[in-house]
Write a protein that holds these residues in place. Sequence first.
Motif, PDB file in Angstrom:
ATOM      1  N   PHE A   1      38.380  36.830   3.843  1.00  0.00           N
ATOM      2  CA  PHE A   1      38.276  35.414   3.504  1.00  0.00           C
ATOM      3  C   PHE A   1      38.295  34.482   4.711  1.00  0.00           C
ATOM      4  CE2 PHE A   1      39.138  31.305   1.707  1.00  0.00           C
ATOM      5  CZ  PHE A   1      38.278  31.325   0.637  1.00  0.00           C
ATOM      6  N   SER A   2      37.123  34.169   5.143  1.00  0.00           N
ATOM      7  CA  SER A   2      36.988  33.245   6.271  1.00  0.00           C
ATOM      8  C   SER A   2      36.741  31.839   5.745  1.00  0.00           C
ATOM      9  CB  SER A   2      35.838  33.689   7.179  1.00  0.00           C
ATOM     10  OG  SER A   2      34.611  33.461   6.538  1.00  0.00           O
ATOM     11  N   ASN A   3      36.868  30.874   6.628  1.00  0.00           N
ATOM     12  CA  ASN A   3      36.682  29.478   6.239  1.00  0.00           C
ATOM     13  C   ASN A   3      35.229  29.146   5.914  1.00  0.00           C
ATOM     14  OD1 ASN A   3      35.875  29.798   8.882  1.00  0.00           O
ATOM     15  ND2 ASN A   3      36.642  27.806   9.549  1.00  0.00           N
ATOM     16  N   VAL A   4      34.308  30.045   6.222  1.00  0.00           N
ATOM     17  CA  VAL A   4      32.889  29.769   5.953  1.00  0.00           C
ATOM     18  C   VAL A   4      32.403  30.413   4.660  1.00  0.00           C
ATOM     19  CG1 VAL A   4      32.369  29.541   8.416  1.00  0.00           C
ATOM     20  CG2 VAL A   4      32.009  31.737   7.279  1.00  0.00           C
ATOM     21  N   PHE A   5      33.304  31.084   3.922  1.00  0.00           N
ATOM     22  CA  PHE A   5      32.875  31.836   2.746  1.00  0.00           C
ATOM     23  C   PHE A   5      32.113  30.979   1.749  1.00  0.00           C
ATOM     24  CE2 PHE A   5      33.531  33.185  -1.634  1.00  0.00           C
ATOM     25  CZ  PHE A   5      32.847  34.390  -1.595  1.00  0.00           C
ATOM     26  N   TYR A   6      32.621  29.817   1.387  1.00  0.00           N
ATOM     27  CA  TYR A   6      31.963  29.010   0.347  1.00  0.00           C
ATOM     28  C   TYR A   6      30.619  28.461   0.817  1.00  0.00           C
ATOM     29  CZ  TYR A   6      36.174  29.496  -2.349  1.00  0.00           C
ATOM     30  OH  TYR A   6      37.219  30.029  -3.060  1.00  0.00           O
ATOM     31  N   TRP A   7      30.524  28.114   2.063  1.00  0.00           N
ATOM     32  CA  TRP A   7      29.253  27.649   2.620  1.00  0.00           C
ATOM     33  C   TRP A   7      28.245  28.799   2.621  1.00  0.00           C
ATOM     34  CZ3 TRP A   7      26.157  23.966   2.869  1.00  0.00           C
ATOM     35  CH2 TRP A   7      25.193  23.828   3.856  1.00  0.00           C
ATOM     36  N   LEU A   8      28.698  29.965   3.022  1.00  0.00           N
ATOM     37  CA  LEU A   8      27.850  31.161   3.001  1.00  0.00           C
ATOM     38  C   LEU A   8      27.423  31.483   1.568  1.00  0.00           C
ATOM     39  CD1 LEU A   8      26.605  33.767   4.180  1.00  0.00           C
ATOM     40  CD2 LEU A   8      28.876  34.781   4.050  1.00  0.00           C
ATOM     41  N   LEU A   9      28.348  31.405   0.633  1.00  0.00           N
ATOM     42  CA  LEU A   9      28.034  31.669  -0.776  1.00  0.00           C
ATOM     43  C   LEU A   9      26.966  30.703  -1.279  1.00  0.00           C
ATOM     44  CD1 LEU A   9      28.650  33.172  -3.442  1.00  0.00           C
ATOM     45  CD2 LEU A   9      30.424  31.442  -3.871  1.00  0.00           C
ATOM     46  N   PHE A  10      27.109  29.435  -0.959  1.00  0.00           N
ATOM     47  CA  PHE A  10      26.120  28.432  -1.373  1.00  0.00           C
ATOM     48  C   PHE A  10      24.740  28.766  -0.818  1.00  0.00           C
ATOM     49  CE2 PHE A  10      23.762  24.633  -0.046  1.00  0.00           C
ATOM     50  CZ  PHE A  10      23.428  24.125  -1.299  1.00  0.00           C
ATOM     51  N   LEU A  11      24.657  29.042   0.478  1.00  0.00           N
ATOM     52  CA  LEU A  11      23.364  29.353   1.099  1.00  0.00           C
ATOM     53  C   LEU A  11      22.769  30.635   0.533  1.00  0.00           C
ATOM     54  CD1 LEU A  11      24.134  28.490   4.820  1.00  0.00           C
ATOM     55  CD2 LEU A  11      22.550  27.285   3.312  1.00  0.00           C
ATOM     56  N   TYR A  12      23.598  31.643   0.338  1.00  0.00           N
ATOM     57  CA  TYR A  12      23.117  32.914  -0.203  1.00  0.00           C
ATOM     58  C   TYR A  12      22.581  32.720  -1.623  1.00  0.00           C
ATOM     59  CZ  TYR A  12      22.869  37.717  -1.749  1.00  0.00           C
ATOM     60  OH  TYR A  12      22.419  38.918  -2.262  1.00  0.00           O
ATOM     61  N   LEU A  13      23.334  32.011  -2.459  1.00  0.00           N
ATOM     62  CA  LEU A  13      22.877  31.780  -3.833  1.00  0.00           C
ATOM     63  C   LEU A  13      21.605  30.935  -3.869  1.00  0.00           C
ATOM     64  CD1 LEU A  13      26.248  31.259  -5.729  1.00  0.00           C
ATOM     65  CD2 LEU A  13      24.743  33.271  -5.761  1.00  0.00           C
ATOM     66  N   PHE A  14      21.495  29.967  -2.977  1.00  0.00           N
ATOM     67  CA  PHE A  14      20.280  29.152  -2.871  1.00  0.00           C
ATOM     68  C   PHE A  14      19.096  30.064  -2.532  1.00  0.00           C
ATOM     69  CE2 PHE A  14      18.785  24.823  -0.922  1.00  0.00           C
ATOM     70  CZ  PHE A  14      17.610  24.878  -1.652  1.00  0.00           C
ATOM     71  N   ALA A  15      19.268  30.949  -1.558  1.00  0.00           N
ATOM     72  CA  ALA A  15      18.202  31.889  -1.182  1.00  0.00           C
ATOM     73  C   ALA A  15      17.874  32.822  -2.344  1.00  0.00           C
ATOM     74  CB  ALA A  15      18.614  32.683   0.055  1.00  0.00           C
ATOM     75  N   LEU A  16      18.883  33.304  -3.038  1.00  0.00           N
ATOM     76  CA  LEU A  16      18.663  34.195  -4.178  1.00  0.00           C
ATOM     77  C   LEU A  16      17.875  33.498  -5.287  1.00  0.00           C
ATOM     78  CD1 LEU A  16      19.213  36.951  -5.516  1.00  0.00           C
ATOM     79  CD2 LEU A  16      21.373  35.977  -6.367  1.00  0.00           C
ATOM     80  N   VAL A  17      18.225  32.258  -5.568  1.00  0.00           N
ATOM     81  CA  VAL A  17      17.497  31.492  -6.587  1.00  0.00           C
ATOM     82  C   VAL A  17      16.044  31.291  -6.167  1.00  0.00           C
ATOM     83  CG1 VAL A  17      17.317  29.190  -7.650  1.00  0.00           C
ATOM     84  CG2 VAL A  17      19.506  30.387  -7.619  1.00  0.00           C
TER      85      VAL A  17
END
Length: 167
Positions: A112-128
């Motif tokens: 759990f790093s401080n960038v997890f939620y930002w990474l999750l947002f970008l990853y989900l955006f790319a997946l969509v």
Amino acid sequence: MYHKLTTKLFKLFTGELAATIVFAMVWIMYLNTYEWTKPYLTSLGTLFAFFLLEFLLLQGSYYWFLKWRQAKRRNFSFLPKNKLKLFTAFKKLNILLLGIGFGILLYKLFYFSNVFYWLLFLYLFALVEYINYYHVRLSYQTREVIEELKRHRRFRSSKLAEELKNK
């Protein structure tokens, strides 16, 4: 009808391209303006997810550009075989990159790093975006498409997915 179609295709390809450029410009602007954004914007995971998103947006832009160019010549058939092979290769590469991104996401979740939620947002955006281009149409929904969704309880295949299926 012809003018309406070419206008729509032009807007699709320029919109995707503009989004790619604007996202990169905002990324750089935030990096250069706000010191607190550096850990979020320069971590390996978020850079990977961001470049994956940009790569997918460029693929979408390129697809709509090819369709616009075909429509300008009044050619309303599928893309040529060589272009469909290119998009088939892109699809396979995207799956590989999404898999790597998922691994990075799991790693960041575990540690759990401080960038997890930002990474999750970008990853989900790319997946969509991947799903939108290569599987089902998620964006540019018209009233008719929404009514069809209500009737049939399923999304329409994307134009690129239809072309790849019929190659």
